[in-house]
Motif scaffolding. Sequence first.
Motif, PDB file in Angstrom:
ATOM      1  N   ILE A 145      55.853  12.189  52.680  1.00 28.13           N
ATOM      2  CA  ILE A 145      54.874  12.467  51.626  1.00 28.13           C
ATOM      3  C   ILE A 145      55.221  13.659  50.738  1.00 28.13           C
ATOM      4  O   ILE A 145      55.160  13.556  49.520  1.00 28.13           O
ATOM      5  N   PRO A 146      55.642  14.808  51.314  1.00 30.46           N
ATOM      6  CA  PRO A 146      55.910  15.948  50.427  1.00 30.46           C
ATOM      7  C   PRO A 146      57.052  15.674  49.437  1.00 30.46           C
ATOM      8  O   PRO A 146      57.166  16.352  48.429  1.00 30.46           O
ATOM      9  N   LEU A 147      57.899  14.716  49.747  1.00 34.39           N
ATOM     10  CA  LEU A 147      59.034  14.456  48.864  1.00 34.39           C
ATOM     11  C   LEU A 147      58.719  13.402  47.806  1.00 34.39           C
ATOM     12  O   LEU A 147      59.538  13.102  46.950  1.00 34.39           O
ATOM     13  N   ILE A 148      57.522  12.813  47.911  1.00 40.11           N
ATOM     14  CA  ILE A 148      57.224  11.684  47.028  1.00 40.11           C
ATOM     15  C   ILE A 148      56.912  12.099  45.597  1.00 40.11           C
ATOM     16  O   ILE A 148      57.387  11.472  44.653  1.00 40.11           O
ATOM     17  N   ALA A 149      56.130  13.146  45.444  1.00 37.23           N
ATOM     18  CA  ALA A 149      55.728  13.532  44.089  1.00 37.23           C
ATOM     19  C   ALA A 149      56.979  13.771  43.260  1.00 37.23           C
ATOM     20  O   ALA A 149      57.814  14.597  43.606  1.00 37.23           O
ATOM     21  N   SER A 150      57.127  13.005  42.206  1.00 42.52           N
ATOM     22  CA  SER A 150      58.384  13.065  41.473  1.00 42.52           C
ATOM     23  C   SER A 150      58.171  13.052  39.984  1.00 42.52           C
ATOM     24  O   SER A 150      57.706  12.078  39.413  1.00 42.52           O
ATOM     25  N   ALA A 151      58.543  14.134  39.349  1.00 41.99           N
ATOM     26  CA  ALA A 151      58.427  14.164  37.901  1.00 41.99           C
ATOM     27  C   ALA A 151      59.568  13.394  37.248  1.00 41.99           C
ATOM     28  O   ALA A 151      59.389  12.756  36.219  1.00 41.99           O
ATOM     29  N   THR A 152      60.735  13.449  37.876  1.00 41.17           N
ATOM     30  CA  THR A 152      61.897  12.795  37.279  1.00 41.17           C
ATOM     31  C   THR A 152      61.640  11.311  37.058  1.00 41.17           C
ATOM     32  O   THR A 152      61.842  10.783  35.962  1.00 41.17           O
ATOM     33  N   ALA A 153      61.196  10.634  38.117  1.00 44.23           N
ATOM     34  CA  ALA A 153      60.986   9.199  38.007  1.00 44.23           C
ATOM     35  C   ALA A 153      59.865   8.901  37.013  1.00 44.23           C
ATOM     36  O   ALA A 153      59.957   7.944  36.229  1.00 44.23           O
ATOM     37  N   THR A 154      58.824   9.727  37.031  1.00 45.60           N
ATOM     38  CA  THR A 154      57.730   9.517  36.076  1.00 45.60           C
ATOM     39  C   THR A 154      58.242   9.621  34.645  1.00 45.60           C
ATOM     40  O   THR A 154      57.918   8.796  33.795  1.00 45.60           O
ATOM     41  N   LEU A 155      59.077  10.619  34.410  1.00 47.48           N
ATOM     42  CA  LEU A 155      59.631  10.793  33.069  1.00 47.48           C
ATOM     43  C   LEU A 155      60.507   9.617  32.677  1.00 47.48           C
ATOM     44  O   LEU A 155      60.428   9.121  31.546  1.00 47.48           O
ATOM     45  N   LEU A 156      61.317   9.137  33.621  1.00 52.31           N
ATOM     46  CA  LEU A 156      62.187   7.997  33.317  1.00 52.31           C
ATOM     47  C   LEU A 156      61.366   6.774  32.935  1.00 52.31           C
ATOM     48  O   LEU A 156      61.633   6.109  31.948  1.00 52.31           O
ATOM     49  N   PHE A 157      60.337   6.503  33.719  1.00 56.75           N
ATOM     50  CA  PHE A 157      59.481   5.344  33.419  1.00 56.75           C
ATOM     51  C   PHE A 157      58.756   5.546  32.096  1.00 56.75           C
ATOM     52  O   PHE A 157      58.604   4.617  31.315  1.00 56.75           O
ATOM     53  N   ARG A 158      58.338   6.785  31.859  1.00 55.33           N
ATOM     54  CA  ARG A 158      57.644   7.058  30.605  1.00 55.33           C
ATOM     55  C   ARG A 158      58.564   6.757  29.429  1.00 55.33           C
ATOM     56  O   ARG A 158      58.174   6.081  28.477  1.00 55.33           O
ATOM     57  N   GLN A 159      59.804   7.241  29.511  1.00 51.64           N
ATOM     58  CA  GLN A 159      60.747   6.977  28.423  1.00 51.64           C
ATOM     59  C   GLN A 159      60.936   5.481  28.242  1.00 51.64           C
ATOM     60  O   GLN A 159      60.960   4.980  27.127  1.00 51.64           O
ATOM     61  N   PHE A 160      61.068   4.768  29.336  1.00 53.88           N
ATOM     62  CA  PHE A 160      61.278   3.325  29.222  1.00 53.88           C
ATOM     63  C   PHE A 160      60.045   2.633  28.636  1.00 53.88           C
ATOM     64  O   PHE A 160      60.161   1.793  27.735  1.00 53.88           O
ATOM     65  N   PHE A 161      58.879   3.019  29.106  1.00 53.07           N
ATOM     66  CA  PHE A 161      57.651   2.370  28.614  1.00 53.07           C
ATOM     67  C   PHE A 161      57.473   2.612  27.120  1.00 53.07           C
ATOM     68  O   PHE A 161      56.936   1.771  26.406  1.00 53.07           O
ATOM     69  N   MET A 162      57.928   3.775  26.657  1.00 55.93           N
ATOM     70  CA  MET A 162      57.738   4.062  25.243  1.00 55.93           C
ATOM     71  C   MET A 162      58.659   3.225  24.364  1.00 55.93           C
ATOM     72  O   MET A 162      58.428   3.108  23.169  1.00 55.93           O
ATOM     73  N   THR A 163      59.695   2.631  24.957  1.00 57.23           N
ATOM     74  CA  THR A 163      60.559   1.761  24.157  1.00 57.23           C
ATOM     75  C   THR A 163      59.995   0.349  24.052  1.00 57.23           C
ATOM     76  O   THR A 163      60.497  -0.464  23.302  1.00 57.23           O
ATOM     77  N   ILE A 164      58.968   0.042  24.837  1.00 62.25           N
ATOM     78  CA  ILE A 164      58.376  -1.300  24.757  1.00 62.25           C
ATOM     79  C   ILE A 164      57.594  -1.397  23.449  1.00 62.25           C
ATOM     80  O   ILE A 164      56.724  -0.578  23.179  1.00 62.25           O
ATOM     81  N   PRO A 165      57.943  -2.391  22.610  1.00 56.61           N
ATOM     82  CA  PRO A 165      57.315  -2.445  21.287  1.00 56.61           C
ATOM     83  C   PRO A 165      55.793  -2.616  21.371  1.00 56.61           C
ATOM     84  O   PRO A 165      55.294  -3.356  22.224  1.00 56.61           O
ATOM     85  N   GLY A 166      55.102  -1.925  20.487  1.00 54.62           N
ATOM     86  CA  GLY A 166      53.652  -2.023  20.451  1.00 54.62           C
ATOM     87  C   GLY A 166      53.175  -3.450  20.248  1.00 54.62           C
ATOM     88  O   GLY A 166      52.131  -3.843  20.772  1.00 54.62           O
TER      89      GLY A 166
END
Lengths: 360, 282
Positions: free
Chosen positions: B151-172
Amino acid sequence: MATVDLNDVRKVYAGGVEAVKGVSIAIPDKQLCVLVGPSGCGKSTLLRMIAGLETISSGTVAIDGKIVNAVGPTERDIAMVFQNYALYPHMKVYDNMAYGLRNRGTPKAEVDSRVRSTAKVLELSGLLDRRPRELSGGQRQRVAMGRAIVRNPKVFLFDEPLSNLDAKLRGQMRVEIKSLQRRLGVTSVYVTHDQLEAMTLADMLVVMNAGLVEQIGAPLDIYEKPASTFVASFIGAPPMNLLSLSTESSANELERKLLGLAPPGGQAAMLGFRPEDAELVADAEDRSGALMLSATVEAVEPVGAETFLHCSAAGNRIVIRVGGRTAAKPGDKLRITATAEKLHWFDRGGRRLDSTSPSS
Amino acid sequence: MIGQSPLRVLIAHAALILGILIVAFPIYYTFVASTQTLQTILKPPLPLLPGDQLWNNYSEALFGGVGRIGGVSVGRLLLNTTVMALGVAVGKIFISILSAYAIVFFRFPLRMTFFWLIFITLMLPVEVRILPTYKVMVDLGMIDTYAGLIIPLIASATATLLFRQFFMTIPGELVEAARVDGAGPWRFFFDILLPLSRTNIAALFVILFIYGWTQYLWPLLVTNSNDMNTIVIALKKMVSFADADTQWHLVMVTAMLAIVPPILVVVLMQRWFVRGLVESEK
């Protein structure tokens, strides 16, 4: 099916920008209404408000007589064709078309029969197992149409659906959309910036500029009687020639030519005529009751069936259409005439001056 | 094009082979050592060819665990490490894809505040917050549990940021098409977003699995019982075994075995990953 009524619809974005400044349009049942205008005129915003993808700042949108301001896009029973098609890239053509039906809980057998019959209409039957990236632009466009048609909605909304296709395909698809819409008899709203598309498709044409409606009417009525200089220069290719009567450089020469040509009431500031309404004349004599201009050819554009002569006349640049071919070359002096009934007059604000509808 | 002339081909290959030798030789040497008897290893030089103890050494490490490494078999260690690495990888992907989904596709008050809070955690590595985390784990009674490892190792900003970048490329338009098609937030997530994220998930899984597998400091702190050790910790303990001579041949076997699962993950996922890359090309 359904009517679409917009009543004083406005859209103000969070930053205070007013994209649509009070638009009222009544689209009758089964009509194809085209919203045309330059980019940024608010036509897409208006379409998206009809779709429910954009909130309405004030005014009402009614579909089939029912105000739908607070209704989500799913419940409005509309289908939309997007400019970039917006096909689901990971789904096969079949699933792309079936997705909306499945989400509405349509029984499996009915989904299947509707997808297949729609595919047949659009000649997509052989492509149902493909994915969007394996299709050409035209085929993707058809799938996007199929996805809209298969649901059998009350209203079709098209957001510049042909702008990503090449010119030839665009012409072809235009004809197809038109005949399909006729056949299905579904009320449609179609947004485009291409005036040719607008002219050929529309039952009802709405010309928009800067968030406002400039003119509503049948395409040819608008072509023949543009309500403003904006409409006159936007509809028609090449656009209407507009001669300014107020600028110093041209005033004197033009006013001499215009003797005996009285604008129908009001103070005319602009005079316009269509490129095809001008005639070349050999004699130097001024005819009464017609506009006579001396022009110098600056460029010749032979298109095949017709030739466009770009000229300068009385300090204005004008274009004249000549049928077939011509011997004129740049530098030639020409005499041009246009008869009085082919002339369009506009006041200082750019509004049309007309004997039938006198305005300030 | 490089590789037109024979000389260039030769140079290119020589460089590659040299590179591979530098990287691969230590691993090969570890393998060689894992097939020798303890005596051979302790009496330099170590032969360059594998010895005849392969079967003996590996079966002893895998099945004869009693009396070594505090009585824990390599099988148990591999199981612990696998549970931890899988837990960290899956947990991180699960948490981060959901938080990125919320941040990109929903409008709610303090959205950007939350985003920045997540972002700021990037600047706090595990080591910095290790004492408070340890205290929390102790208070919650999670020492020597898988939950405490994961559990303590799960919180991850890196992966969240990666997914965020990818989601933002999905056309509106795709999002809007789904709305018009009657897909609510959950439908959109499962039917469209998740399938489109396959390649990202695969890539992240590989990276995070190896991240979890090679964790050292946290497992060292949070596990006291030898039963709960991960293989990396066990290796360390074997080398500095106080009561007896270091069993180098078994250390080498354990090291070899410790490499196998990450290699498997990379090799298996790579195929999947490449196929996914080709497929999602728009």
